[in-house]
Design a protein around this motif. Structure first.
Motif, short mmCIF file in Angstrom:
data_model
loop_
_atom_site.label_atom_id
_atom_site.label_comp_id
_atom_site.label_asym_id
_atom_site.label_seq_id
_atom_site.Cartn_x
_atom_site.Cartn_y
_atom_site.Cartn_z
N MET A 91 37.54 -10.75 22.87
CA MET A 91 37.12 -9.37 23.13
C MET A 91 36.45 -8.79 21.89
O MET A 91 36.98 -8.91 20.78
N THR A 92 35.29 -8.20 22.04
CA THR A 92 34.57 -7.64 20.91
C THR A 92 35.25 -6.38 20.39
O THR A 92 36.11 -5.79 21.06
N ARG A 93 34.85 -5.96 19.20
CA ARG A 93 35.43 -4.75 18.61
C ARG A 93 35.15 -3.53 19.49
O ARG A 93 36.03 -2.69 19.67
N GLU B 70 34.65 -3.49 22.74
CA GLU B 70 35.47 -3.60 23.94
C GLU B 70 36.92 -3.20 23.64
O GLU B 70 37.58 -2.53 24.45
N THR B 71 37.41 -3.61 22.47
CA THR B 71 38.76 -3.25 22.07
C THR B 71 38.90 -1.74 21.89
O THR B 71 39.88 -1.14 22.34
N ARG C 6 38.92 -0.05 25.34
CA ARG C 6 40.19 -0.24 26.02
C ARG C 6 41.28 0.65 25.40
O ARG C 6 42.07 1.27 26.12
N THR C 7 41.30 0.71 24.07
CA THR C 7 42.30 1.54 23.39
C THR C 7 42.15 3.01 23.75
O THR C 7 43.12 3.70 24.07
N GLU D 277 48.49 -0.20 21.46
CA GLU D 277 47.06 -0.55 21.47
C GLU D 277 46.36 -0.01 20.23
O GLU D 277 45.54 -0.69 19.61
N SER E 83 44.60 -2.25 17.28
CA SER E 83 43.18 -2.14 16.94
C SER E 83 42.98 -1.95 15.44
O SER E 83 41.89 -2.22 14.91
N THR F 298 37.40 2.13 12.03
CA THR F 298 37.86 1.99 13.41
C THR F 298 38.79 3.14 13.78
O THR F 298 38.67 3.74 14.85
#
Length: 382
Positions: free
Chosen positions: A1-3, A5-6, A9-10, A30, A34, A149
């Motif tokens: 899973m790409t950054r 996408e992560t 989702r988070t 989550e 991340s 992030t």
């Protein structure tokens, strides 16, 4: 899973937690994941009391210690972090000083952690929200990429927590608001834009079941006499139309208020019911009443009891005696002109009193004032 996408989702999980409280723990996990953290906490205080506490990766005893530190003796180096900003502990306090803190000795070291990040999400007198995350001892410090992030997630986490607080408060207020209206000694009916009842308090239900003047059906409020039914429908339609036009019922529509008052005949010797129709919009009922409400009907019995505690009203909102009398008359559905006549004062004087009442109750329109009084729990009950 790409950054990316992560992150998506988070953030999605964070907002889901605002709607479903049981999802806060997995959502916080989550967020921690991340950032490459093994432990995280989310601690929320509202009005000095715990409102939400969520932990991941921490044993209960360590979580309790951490909560105590954040809620009762927040370290100065955390207080200095600007709200909405995530900082590494290593940029805010030296390792030597950190190892002498209570947080380190009671939580970080016993839990096998060392490096951490902290973000005060909200720092207000009545609300404090803090997020923190930590890594196990032996792992490297959080990198600039980790902080970047976090900077993308933190605003969403803040919004989700505040939305959760508003939703929780609204649920409590809604419960309380309807309970108060249910105890009123006169009929109150809330209608939506299609003139359908949203809520009918018990007194209105009793009057409707009596089949004497008022007719209540699942999707309609009407009158027993056909001629009076048309007048009531017209009054409700007018009120909803005025609301749609954004007009203020207490001022702009003054000349048309007479047609928004109806009399529903009852069997002798009972005097007719008096029905007053007040237009409202969503902003008039911000705390607990359904935002679908577009009109409120007051069904009053001229031969019924008053039941309004004007002294309590005056004390609660610091009103003068005359202001309290005017407020109670408005709360029972009278328009300003009727209330002025009832008090034996001129309309201009009544307008002056109303202006003071609105200022003291922090409301802006008669409908908003009535909403506040109905929800306040003031004794306008039998």
């Amino acid at each position: 899973m790409t950054r990316v996408e992560t992150l998506h989702r988070t953030i999605r999980h964070v907002y889901e937690a605002a709607l479903v409280p049981a999802n806060w723990s997995p959502a916080l996990a989550e967020v921690a994941g991340s950032l490459g953290a093994q432990h995280a906490s989310l601690i929320v205080q509202v009005d000095g009391a715990p409102s939400l506490t969520v932990f991941t990766g921490l044993e209960p005893k360590h979580a309790r210690h951490l909560q105590h530190e954040f809620e009762t003796r927040l370290p100065g180096w955390i207080k200095a972090i600007p709200a909405g900003t995530l900082r590494r502990q290593t940029t805010e306090i030296s390792e030597a000083d950190f190892q002498r803190t209570d947080i380190y000795n009671q939580v970080v070291r016993p839990a096998g952690m060392f490096y951490g990040v902290v973000a005060p999400l909200v720092c207000l007198p009545d609300q404090q929200i803090h997020f923190s995350a930590g890594r196990d001892l032996g792992l490297t410090d959080f990198s600039d990429d980790d902080v970047d992030t976090a900077s993308l997630i933190i605003p969403h986490l803040t919004t989700a927590v505040q939305a959760r607080n508003r939703l929780a408060a609204a649920e409590l207020r809604a419960k309380g608001a309807y309970e108060v209206i249910a105890r009123l000694d006169f009929g109150v009916i809330l209608l939506d834009a299609r003139m359908r009842p949203i809520f009918v308090n018990p007194r209105a239900e009793v009057l409707g079941r009596a089949g004497d003047g008022l007719s209540l059906k699942r999707n309609e409020v009407s009158a027993m006499l056909q001629s009076e039914a048309k007048g009531l429908r017209d009054a409700i339609s007018m009120a909803i139309g005025m609301n749609a036009a954004g007009r203020d019922a207490s001022e702009a529509a003054m000349a048309r208020q007479a047609s928004m008052r109806c009399y529903l005949s009852r069997r002798p010797p009972r005097r007719p019911l008096v029905v007053r129709v007040l237009p409202v919009d969503a902003t008039d009922f911000p705390d607990g009443i359904s935002v679908a409400t577009r009109a409120i009907l007051f069904v009053m019995e001229p031969d019924g009891p008053s039941g309004i505690d004007q002294m309590a009203l005056a004390t609660t909102f610091h009103l003068t005696r005359r202001e309290a009398v005017l407020a109670t008359l408005l709360a029972r559905g009278m328009d300003l002109a009727e209330a002025a006549t009832q008090q034996g004062i001129g309309l201009g004087t009544a307008r002056g009193y109303l202006k003071q009442i609105l200022a003291k109750t922090d409301t802006h329109r008669q409908a908003e004032l009535v909403s506040l009084l109905l929800r306040s729990g003031i004794q306008i009950v039998s």
